[in-house]
Design a protein around this motif. Structure first.
Motif, short mmCIF file in Angstrom:
data_model
loop_
_atom_site.label_atom_id
_atom_site.label_comp_id
_atom_site.label_asym_id
_atom_site.label_seq_id
_atom_site.Cartn_x
_atom_site.Cartn_y
_atom_site.Cartn_z
N VAL A 80 0.81 -1.22 0.00
CA VAL A 80 0.00 0.00 0.00
C VAL A 80 0.84 1.27 0.00
CG1 VAL A 80 -1.99 -1.10 1.06
CG2 VAL A 80 -0.24 -0.05 2.53
N ASN A 81 2.15 1.13 0.13
CA ASN A 81 3.03 2.30 0.04
C ASN A 81 3.31 2.72 -1.40
OD1 ASN A 81 3.23 2.34 2.82
ND2 ASN A 81 5.21 1.30 2.90
N TYR A 82 2.90 1.88 -2.38
CA TYR A 82 3.36 2.08 -3.75
C TYR A 82 2.24 1.88 -4.76
CZ TYR A 82 7.55 1.19 -1.08
OH TYR A 82 8.50 1.23 -0.11
N SER A 83 2.51 2.26 -5.99
CA SER A 83 1.64 1.95 -7.12
C SER A 83 1.76 0.46 -7.44
CB SER A 83 2.06 2.76 -8.34
OG SER A 83 1.71 2.10 -9.53
N PRO A 84 0.65 -0.29 -7.51
CA PRO A 84 0.74 -1.71 -7.88
C PRO A 84 1.37 -1.93 -9.25
CG PRO A 84 -1.43 -1.20 -6.98
CD PRO A 84 -0.72 0.11 -7.16
N LEU A 85 1.13 -1.01 -10.18
CA LEU A 85 1.76 -1.14 -11.49
C LEU A 85 3.28 -1.05 -11.38
CD1 LEU A 85 1.73 -1.32 -14.57
CD2 LEU A 85 1.40 1.17 -14.63
N LYS A 86 3.76 -0.09 -10.59
CA LYS A 86 5.21 0.06 -10.44
C LYS A 86 5.81 -1.17 -9.79
CE LYS A 86 9.14 2.25 -10.57
NZ LYS A 86 9.84 2.42 -11.87
N VAL A 87 5.15 -1.74 -8.78
CA VAL A 87 5.66 -2.96 -8.13
C VAL A 87 5.70 -4.10 -9.14
CG1 VAL A 87 5.23 -4.67 -6.33
CG2 VAL A 87 4.88 -2.24 -5.85
N ALA A 88 4.65 -4.24 -9.95
CA ALA A 88 4.64 -5.30 -10.97
C ALA A 88 5.79 -5.11 -11.95
CB ALA A 88 3.30 -5.31 -11.70
N GLU A 89 6.02 -3.87 -12.39
CA GLU A 89 7.10 -3.61 -13.34
C GLU A 89 8.47 -3.89 -12.73
OE1 GLU A 89 5.41 -0.21 -16.33
OE2 GLU A 89 6.23 0.46 -14.42
N VAL A 90 8.67 -3.45 -11.50
CA VAL A 90 9.96 -3.67 -10.84
C VAL A 90 10.26 -5.16 -10.73
CG1 VAL A 90 11.13 -3.53 -8.61
CG2 VAL A 90 10.06 -1.49 -9.58
N PHE A 91 9.27 -5.95 -10.32
CA PHE A 91 9.54 -7.36 -10.11
C PHE A 91 9.55 -8.16 -11.41
CE2 PHE A 91 9.41 -6.21 -5.79
CZ PHE A 91 10.11 -7.21 -5.12
N MET A 92 8.88 -7.69 -12.44
CA MET A 92 9.06 -8.33 -13.75
C MET A 92 10.46 -8.05 -14.28
SD MET A 92 6.52 -10.22 -14.62
CE MET A 92 7.01 -10.50 -16.32
N GLU A 93 11.00 -6.87 -13.97
CA GLU A 93 12.37 -6.58 -14.40
C GLU A 93 13.37 -7.42 -13.62
OE1 GLU A 93 15.07 -2.74 -15.64
OE2 GLU A 93 12.89 -2.67 -15.57
N ALA A 109 0.76 -4.29 5.89
CA ALA A 109 1.18 -3.29 6.86
C ALA A 109 1.93 -2.16 6.16
CB ALA A 109 2.04 -3.93 7.93
N LEU A 110 2.31 -1.14 6.93
CA LEU A 110 2.99 0.02 6.38
C LEU A 110 4.51 -0.09 6.47
CD1 LEU A 110 0.72 2.82 7.91
CD2 LEU A 110 0.43 1.58 5.75
N GLY A 111 4.99 -0.92 7.40
CA GLY A 111 6.43 -1.05 7.57
C GLY A 111 7.06 0.13 8.27
N THR A 112 6.22 0.93 8.95
CA THR A 112 6.75 2.13 9.61
C THR A 112 5.66 2.74 10.48
OG1 THR A 112 7.91 4.21 9.18
CG2 THR A 112 6.06 3.70 7.74
N ASP A 113 5.92 3.92 11.01
CA ASP A 113 4.94 4.63 11.83
C ASP A 113 4.02 5.47 10.94
OD1 ASP A 113 6.02 7.67 11.81
OD2 ASP A 113 7.71 6.26 11.82
N ARG A 121 3.44 8.75 1.17
CA ARG A 121 2.18 8.83 0.44
C ARG A 121 1.46 7.49 0.42
NH1 ARG A 121 2.38 13.45 -2.96
NH2 ARG A 121 3.65 15.01 -1.88
N SER A 122 1.56 6.74 1.52
CA SER A 122 0.91 5.44 1.61
C SER A 122 -0.61 5.60 1.52
CB SER A 122 1.26 4.76 2.94
OG SER A 122 0.54 3.55 3.09
N SER A 123 -1.25 4.63 0.89
CA SER A 123 -2.71 4.65 0.78
C SER A 123 -3.39 4.05 2.00
CB SER A 123 -3.14 3.87 -0.47
OG SER A 123 -2.65 4.49 -1.63
N GLY A 124 -2.62 3.42 2.90
CA GLY A 124 -3.20 2.81 4.09
C GLY A 124 -3.62 1.37 3.85
N SER A 125 -3.66 0.60 4.93
CA SER A 125 -3.91 -0.84 4.84
C SER A 125 -5.24 -1.19 4.19
CB SER A 125 -3.83 -1.47 6.23
OG SER A 125 -2.54 -1.31 6.79
N GLU A 126 -6.21 -0.28 4.29
CA GLU A 126 -7.53 -0.59 3.73
C GLU A 126 -7.50 -0.71 2.21
OE1 GLU A 126 -7.01 3.83 4.22
OE2 GLU A 126 -6.72 2.06 5.47
N ALA A 127 -6.45 -0.23 1.57
CA ALA A 127 -6.34 -0.32 0.10
C ALA A 127 -5.72 -1.64 -0.35
CB ALA A 127 -5.52 0.85 -0.43
#
Length: 330
Positions: A80-93, A109-113, A121-127
């Motif tokens: 939830v801290n990131y764009s799902p598209l960006k995560v998909a692209e990073v891990f496909m690379e 989780a957020l991995g932080t406070d 710019r986290s979207s929060g766990s609900e996303a």
């Protein structure tokens, strides 16, 4: 015996810097590969002085060039801290760099406070569920396994680079509820015992009961992650484990504290001897001679029903972390 793997948090030990901690994780990974561990996963933490790596994807990229056989992954990306598209692209690379060796473990989780999460710019766990569905869709689309159709909100948006394979997808869990969700989603699950402060058995059982085959997995696969330290003698292992126990105790008291020396950690533990919080930490600690630690890990796999056990590489120095992994693997 279940498969043995390694989870490394890039801990800052002694007088080392966070930058040094990141470099040390590369040395631990090379040692894990030499010893024959199945996977090496790295974590994501933000604004925590005692841990060095906020960007597991960058560390994994470096590890693809420093290793040749061991599977590499995130334990995990806080989705939830990131764009799902960006995560998909990073891990496909990453998959393109090391085909068939990349794992994508994600957490809700957020991995932080909360304040740091705001800066991210986290979207929060609900996303999480929405993000997870998009991530899975883009990974499957990128390999042609399940192309995104015109009715999907993400139609005509591709996660590059496309390739013949995608990373294995896992969910990191700290409760039976989240484990059941992972099972119903048809992906792998790893239960973090060292976070939940609980045995992984109920979560593994909930995961298996809820599992539904899907495009990522035909059958359930469950892991548990736990802290363990082996040394040549039980006494030495317990001594070397003091900074971890002391730091955990300080956290339970509402403050983060890093212990630069074994002696400082032992003094802190002695100061709080007899406290219920310390007793609970001691009861869950796994430190000892090699045979004892291996036997306990085998028991853990059998009792929880886990397919794989992740050993969190602990110790007050790089040398003791590597030596512990060597002794555990035998």
């Amino acid at each position: 015996m279940a498969l043995l793997s390694v989870l490394d948090l890039s801990p800052v030990t002694g007088d080392a810097t966070q930058a040094q901690a990141v470099r040390e994780s590369i040395e631990v990974a090379k040692a894990a590969e030499r010893c024959g561990y199945h996977r090496f996963w790295v974590a994501e933490h933000h604004n925590i002085g005692g841990l060095g790596s906020p960007a597991p994807e960058i560390l994994i990229a470096a590890l693809t060039q420093a290793t040749s056989r061991i599977r590499l992954g995130s334990g995990g990306v806080m989705l939830v801290n990131y764009s799902p598209l960006k995560v998909a692209e990073v891990f496909m690379e990453l998959e393109a760099l090391a085909p068939g060796r990349i794992d994508l473990g994600v957490g809700r989780a957020l991995g932080t406070d909360p304040r740091t999460a705001g800066a991210l710019r986290s979207s929060g766990s609900e996303a999480f569920e929405h993000y997870f569905a998009l991530l899975a869709a883009w990974l499957l689309d990128a390999t042609g396994k399940a192309p995104i159709g015109p009715e999907h909100p993400a139609h005509d948006i591709r996660a590059n680079p496309s390739g013949p394979s995608h990373p294995q997808l896992f969910m990191l869990c700290s409760s039976a509820e989240s484990a059941a969700w992972a099972g119903a989603s048809g992906v792998g699950m790893v239960f973090a015992e060292f976070i939940a402060r609980a045995d992984g058995g109920p979560a593994v059982a909930a995961y298996r009961a809820a599992f539904r085959p899907g495009p990522f997995l035909d059958a359930p696969w469950a892991g548990v992650a736990t802290a363990a330290l082996a040394a040549d003698t039980a006494e030495e292992a317990r001594r070397l484990d003091a900074p971890r126990r002391a730091s955990q105790l300080a956290t339970s008291m509402g403050r983060r504290q890093r212990f630069r020396t074994v002696e400082a950690a032992e003094a802190f533990l002695a100061e709080h001897a007899g406290s219920p919080a310390l007793a609970a930490i001691e009861a869950r600690s796994l430190a000892g001679a090699p045979g004892f630690v291996r036997a306990r890990l085998e028991e853990k796999a059998a009792q929880t029903g886990a397919d794989e056990v992740f050993v969190m590489a602990t110790g007050p120095s790089l040398a003791t972390r590597i030596r512990s992994l060597e002794l555990i693997k035998g």
